[in-house]
Each structure stands twice: as C-alpha cells, then as structure tokens.
Design a protein around this motif. Structure first.
Motif, PDB file in Angstrom:
ATOM      1  N   GLN A 187       0.834  -1.203   0.000  1.00  0.00           N
ATOM      2  CA  GLN A 187       0.000   0.000   0.000  1.00  0.00           C
ATOM      3  C   GLN A 187       0.870   1.255   0.000  1.00  0.00           C
ATOM      4  OE1 GLN A 187      -2.812  -1.408   3.303  1.00  0.00           O
ATOM      5  NE2 GLN A 187      -3.894   0.294   2.357  1.00  0.00           N
ATOM      6  N   GLU A 188       1.942   1.213   0.737  1.00  0.00           N
ATOM      7  CA  GLU A 188       2.858   2.344   0.845  1.00  0.00           C
ATOM      8  C   GLU A 188       3.460   2.701  -0.518  1.00  0.00           C
ATOM      9  OE1 GLU A 188       4.566   5.271   3.145  1.00  0.00           O
ATOM     10  OE2 GLU A 188       3.221   3.712   3.891  1.00  0.00           O
ATOM     11  N   VAL A 189       3.797   1.701  -1.280  1.00  0.00           N
ATOM     12  CA  VAL A 189       4.468   1.895  -2.563  1.00  0.00           C
ATOM     13  C   VAL A 189       3.486   2.251  -3.674  1.00  0.00           C
ATOM     14  CG1 VAL A 189       5.776   0.692  -4.352  1.00  0.00           C
ATOM     15  CG2 VAL A 189       6.391   0.381  -1.967  1.00  0.00           C
ATOM     16  N   PHE A 190       2.345   1.590  -3.695  1.00  0.00           N
ATOM     17  CA  PHE A 190       1.420   1.747  -4.817  1.00  0.00           C
ATOM     18  C   PHE A 190       0.300   2.745  -4.560  1.00  0.00           C
ATOM     19  CE2 PHE A 190       3.233  -2.515  -5.446  1.00  0.00           C
ATOM     20  CZ  PHE A 190       3.796  -2.310  -6.691  1.00  0.00           C
ATOM     21  N   GLU A 191       0.172   3.204  -3.323  1.00  0.00           N
ATOM     22  CA  GLU A 191      -0.884   4.151  -2.965  1.00  0.00           C
ATOM     23  C   GLU A 191      -2.245   3.666  -3.452  1.00  0.00           C
ATOM     24  OE1 GLU A 191       0.399   7.990  -4.330  1.00  0.00           O
ATOM     25  OE2 GLU A 191       2.168   7.966  -3.054  1.00  0.00           O
TER      26      GLU A 191
END
Length: 115
Positions: free
Chosen positions: A41-45
């Motif tokens: 989630q952090e990387v792909f938003e």
C-alpha cells in the motif's frame, strides 16, 4: 540449472498477469524481499482491497505464496512453482525496485498496521 517446460495455458496466464504493471512490480519486489499488504500500500498508494486482489491473482496461479504470522500475511515469490523459471527469466529484464524497497523500509508501515 534445468528449467521445466510449462503448460502453454499456464504460461499464457502467467504472462497475462504480469502484463499488469502493478503486478509485475510486485513480483519484482517479492524477488528481493517478502512483503505484507500494508507495505505494498505504501508503494502503490492503493487501497488494501486492491492490493489484496492483485496478490490473490498471483497466488491463485501459484506465483506467490503466503505465510501467516499472527493475524497478518506476508507474501513471497514461490520458487517451488513450475512457473518460477519463466518468471525469473522475465524478471531479469525488469529494473530492480530498490527505490520502492527503500521507501518501504524508510516509512516502515508495519509499525502502523501492526504486522
């Protein structure tokens, strides 16, 4: 190393799944380290359900495996899959995802989500 021949339908399905930039990036990250949903989630938003849907498709074909730790699940590349040789060859041509991995490690989302 002896590489196995993969059934044509399975190879086509794997290539179709990896035709999605998000899933291809996820698999490249998983080649370098295991991740939980909150880290992706952090990387792909993206939302947790969206990330989980991508991972489910990869898992259903056997490209990734999961390991439950408490109430959280960590994902890794399934090196025992008959598709691993094909996937590994493809990943050789995909840029390393060092920046995304550093982003995960810097923000350390597992502290917030409790993984």
């Amino acid at each position: 190393m002896l590489k196995s021949i993969v059934e044509l339908d399975r190879a086509a399905n794997a290539l179709k799944l990896l035709g999605d930039k998000t899933r291809l990036t996820m698999v490249k990250i998983l080649k370098q380290r295991e991740c939980c949903v909150c880290e992706f989630q952090e990387v792909f938003e993206m939302s947790q359900p969206s990330i989980s849907q991508h991972l489910r498709k990869l898992k259903d074909l056997g490209l990734v495996k999961e390991e439950r730790r408490g109430q959280w699940i960590y994902y890794s590349l399934n090196q025992q899959s008959d598709l691993y040789g094909l996937i590994d060859d493809i990943l050789e041509h995909v840029p390393v995802q060092t920046d995304k991995i550093k982003q995960i490690e810097k923000s350390n989302p597992t502290l917030r989500c409790g993984c």
